[in-house]
Design a protein around this motif. Structure first.
Motif, PDB file in Angstrom:
ATOM      1  N   UNK A 426     -44.213  54.263   6.430  1.00 34.59           N
ATOM      2  CA  UNK A 426     -43.400  53.129   6.002  1.00 34.59           C
ATOM      3  C   UNK A 426     -43.992  52.465   4.758  1.00 34.59           C
ATOM      4  N   UNK A 427     -45.320  52.339   4.714  1.00 27.10           N
ATOM      5  CA  UNK A 427     -45.967  51.752   3.533  1.00 27.10           C
ATOM      6  C   UNK A 427     -45.811  52.657   2.311  1.00 27.10           C
ATOM      7  N   UNK A 428     -45.792  53.949   2.532  1.00 22.73           N
ATOM      8  CA  UNK A 428     -45.679  54.886   1.411  1.00 22.73           C
ATOM      9  C   UNK A 428     -44.328  54.772   0.721  1.00 22.73           C
ATOM     10  N   UNK A 429     -43.308  54.311   1.460  1.00 20.63           N
ATOM     11  CA  UNK A 429     -42.002  54.120   0.827  1.00 20.63           C
ATOM     12  C   UNK A 429     -42.022  52.995  -0.192  1.00 20.63           C
ATOM     13  N   UNK A 434     -47.461  49.936  -6.123  1.00 22.24           N
ATOM     14  CA  UNK A 434     -48.906  50.023  -6.099  1.00 22.24           C
ATOM     15  C   UNK A 434     -49.424  50.547  -7.444  1.00 22.24           C
ATOM     16  N   UNK A 435     -50.572  50.047  -7.936  1.00 21.28           N
ATOM     17  CA  UNK A 435     -51.146  50.587  -9.175  1.00 21.28           C
ATOM     18  C   UNK A 435     -51.435  52.078  -9.035  1.00 21.28           C
ATOM     19  N   UNK A 436     -51.172  52.841 -10.087  1.00 22.42           N
ATOM     20  CA  UNK A 436     -51.322  54.287 -10.031  1.00 22.42           C
ATOM     21  C   UNK A 436     -52.736  54.756 -10.338  1.00 22.42           C
ATOM     22  N   UNK A 448     -49.479  61.763   2.861  1.00 23.98           N
ATOM     23  CA  UNK A 448     -48.227  61.324   3.466  1.00 23.98           C
ATOM     24  C   UNK A 448     -47.061  62.198   3.032  1.00 23.98           C
ATOM     25  N   UNK A 449     -47.112  62.732   1.819  1.00 25.95           N
ATOM     26  CA  UNK A 449     -46.072  63.672   1.400  1.00 25.95           C
ATOM     27  C   UNK A 449     -46.154  64.958   2.205  1.00 25.95           C
TER      28      UNK A 449
END
Length: 544
Positions: A426-429, A434-436, A448-449
């Motif tokens: 859920x956070x990954x969505x 988020x800074x890269x 997560x992918x």
């Protein structure tokens, strides 16, 4: 037929301890119901094609719900049991079902066992416990019926239940014919009627519920799959429209009636102390993400909002007056687009109702829900489960004093691997906020992918719990990091036919067996899996 619908009307809307409403007289012929309820008589009012049942309380007339009744000679509008083609309307069974109260809290046992569905996205993100009521929510075309069919066939193939009962419309995907021959499945098929006539199938729906309760009360485990709740929702919509036309009650009163009406069905799912369980899986066609105030990814951007078609009040002709008033107030401020309607939980003109308060009421009453995302579905994902919105409620009921942590119905090994995956997915969505430049976050994004690729599981490729555990360990541990992301994802995708799982079944079958047997994975098992994964990576690197 009349007695059945009269019984459903009273039993669904009145809690067991509440004095039932008594019928009032209106135009139309009289029919006796003394044998079933002891009431002197009731009457029905005729419409061009249907008859609507009316009831009142002592204070004022209230339409608890209305069930349109097809004519006695209209065979095309009757549900039939698949296999025997027998017309479904066992009056005594339906009356006994609706008169029977749902199990009390003291009669319910704690959740102790899970019902393996064979679908990794469900068993990891929203596991189904024996005796739970679970919803599969999503718009039309997101794969709800296909997902329910896959769960049903896996459960029956593994003999995880004594009998499964399925209520579906004729457009639902058919189940394997061999399951009918074995006697493990009873399927009640309702004809595909127009939306204004769907509520006529409510007696047939409760006949399927009655059969499931009979299995539960015999001390066995029944799985009830309701492929559609349209008869329930449409019956309530009809009642609400009639009540508003008559000016009966207020919004708060109708909200309480609605909750009691829906709870009467969902609370029948239970794991009984004396033995026996009924697990319910119900499908609801609704804009589930909008009902949960979760904006869809495709309509959240400004460009999509600008290009979305707008509607006018003429497009909503035939809707309830209260809904038209809300639309009129909304039109004064913003255009009536699909996005603005989703925020209010109002179905667009080209879709059926049910995405508003009724759907949210069902979600609040159920023991969990699997939410399907239309954008993922259109992108080719199956199952298109939204991790942040899907969940399962564990530990409903009393809590033992010896318990130190919440109960979990998943196998211990799968539980340990998937403990935080729902939150991380859920956070990954929201990773675009988020800074890269964060190296650690980039590594987590890759993991997560890989997990998301493992969750993508084509139909008819069910997984066992130990196979899910092995794939998730490979995806989340970084064992596939030496491979490019696309190669690692393709190795995990495919469910039972995924290349990585086929490799593990060939070179490390003993490790998979240990995962199934061990409550906590031993170092020997982990080392065997690690060796097999390293061998797989080396083989793929040679191919590159």
């Amino acid at each position: 037929m009349w007695t059945c619908c009269k019984a459903i009307l009273r039993a669904c809307c009145c809690p067991p301890l509440r004095v039932p409403p008594r019928p009032f007289l209106s135009e139309g012929p009289c029919w006796s119901t003394r044998a079933a309820f002891g009431s002197p008589c009731s009457r029905w009012t005729s419409a061009p094609d249907f008859a609507f049942l009316r009831f009142r309380t002592t204070a004022s007339e209230r339409y608890w719900f209305a069930s349109p009744l097809p004519g006695q000679g209209d065979e095309s509008h009757k549900a039939r049991w698949i296999g025997t083609e027998q017309v479904a309307l066992n009056a005594q069974r339906i009356v006994s079902c609706v008169k029977r109260p749902s199990p009390l809290q003291a009669e319910r046992a704690q959740l102790a066992h899970g019902l393996g569905t064979g679908v990794m996205a469900v068993d990891v993100l929203a596991p189904v416990g024996v005796g739970q009521s679970m919803l599969i929510c999503g718009p039309q075309g997101t794969g709800k019926s296909t997902l329910a069919k896959q769960v049903l066939e896996h459960v029956l193939t593994g003999r995880n239940v004594d009998k499964a009962i399925r209520f579906s419309c004729t457009t639902a995907p058919p189940v394997d014919v061999a399951l009918h021959r074995s006697g493990a499945l009873e399927q009640l098929a309702a004809p595909a009627l127009n939306p204004e006539k769907t509520a006529a199938m409510l007696p047939a729906l409760f006949e399927a519920v009655a059969m499931a309760e009979e299995v539960r009360d015999l001390g066995k485990h029944a799985l009830l799959v309701l492929d559609t709740l349209a008869p329930l929702l449409d019956a309530w919509d009809l009642a609400l429209q009639m009540a508003e036309e008559k000016g009966d009650g207020n919004e708060d009163t109708r909200a309480a009636q609605r909750r009691s009406f829906f709870a009467n069905l969902l609370e029948r799912a239970a794991n009984l102390r004396r033995g026996g369980a009924l697990t319910m899986l119900a499908l609801v066609e609704t804009e589930a993400l909008a009902a949960l105030s979760v904006p869809s990814a495709a309509v959240s951007g400004s460009k999509a909002a600008e290009s979305a078609p707008s509607f006018s009040l003429k497009d909503f002709q035939g809707r309830r007056q209260s809904e038209l008033d809300r639309l009129r107030r909304l039109e004064e401020r913003v255009p009536l687009t699909e996005q603005s309607l989703q925020v209010l939980g109002i179905a667009p003109p080209h879709r059926r109702g049910g995405a508003g308060k009724a759907a949210r009421e069902l979600q609040s009453l159920s023991d969990g829900q699997v939410i399907l995302d239309v954008q993922k579905s259109h992108g080719g994902y199956f199952p298109a489960v939204a991790p942040g919105a899907s969940f399962s409620r564990f530990g409903l009921g009393s809590k033992s004093g010896s318990e130190t942590k919440p109960r979990d119905v998943r196998p211990a090994a799968l539980q340990a691997v998937a403990a935080h995956l729902r939150t991380l997915l859920a956070l990954e969505s929201e990773a675009h906020f988020r800074p890269k430049s964060e190296t650690v976050d980039s590594h987590q994004t890759r993991q997560m992918e890989c997990v998301a690729a493992a969750l993508r599981q084509p139909p008819d490729a069910p997984l066992l719990a130990e196979e899910m555990t092995a794939l998730l360990l490979a995806a989340s541990s970084g064992a596939l990091d030496p491979l490019p992301l696309d190669k690692a994802s393709s190795a995990l995708f495919g469910g039972a036919r995924s290349p990585l799982l086929l490799h593990l079944q060939e070179v490390a079958p003993a490790a998979l067996g240990k995962i199934r047997e061990e409550a906590q994975l031993s170092q020997t098992t982990l080392r065997a899996l690690e060796v097999a994964l390293r061998l797989f990576v080396k083989l793929k690197e040679v191919e590159l």
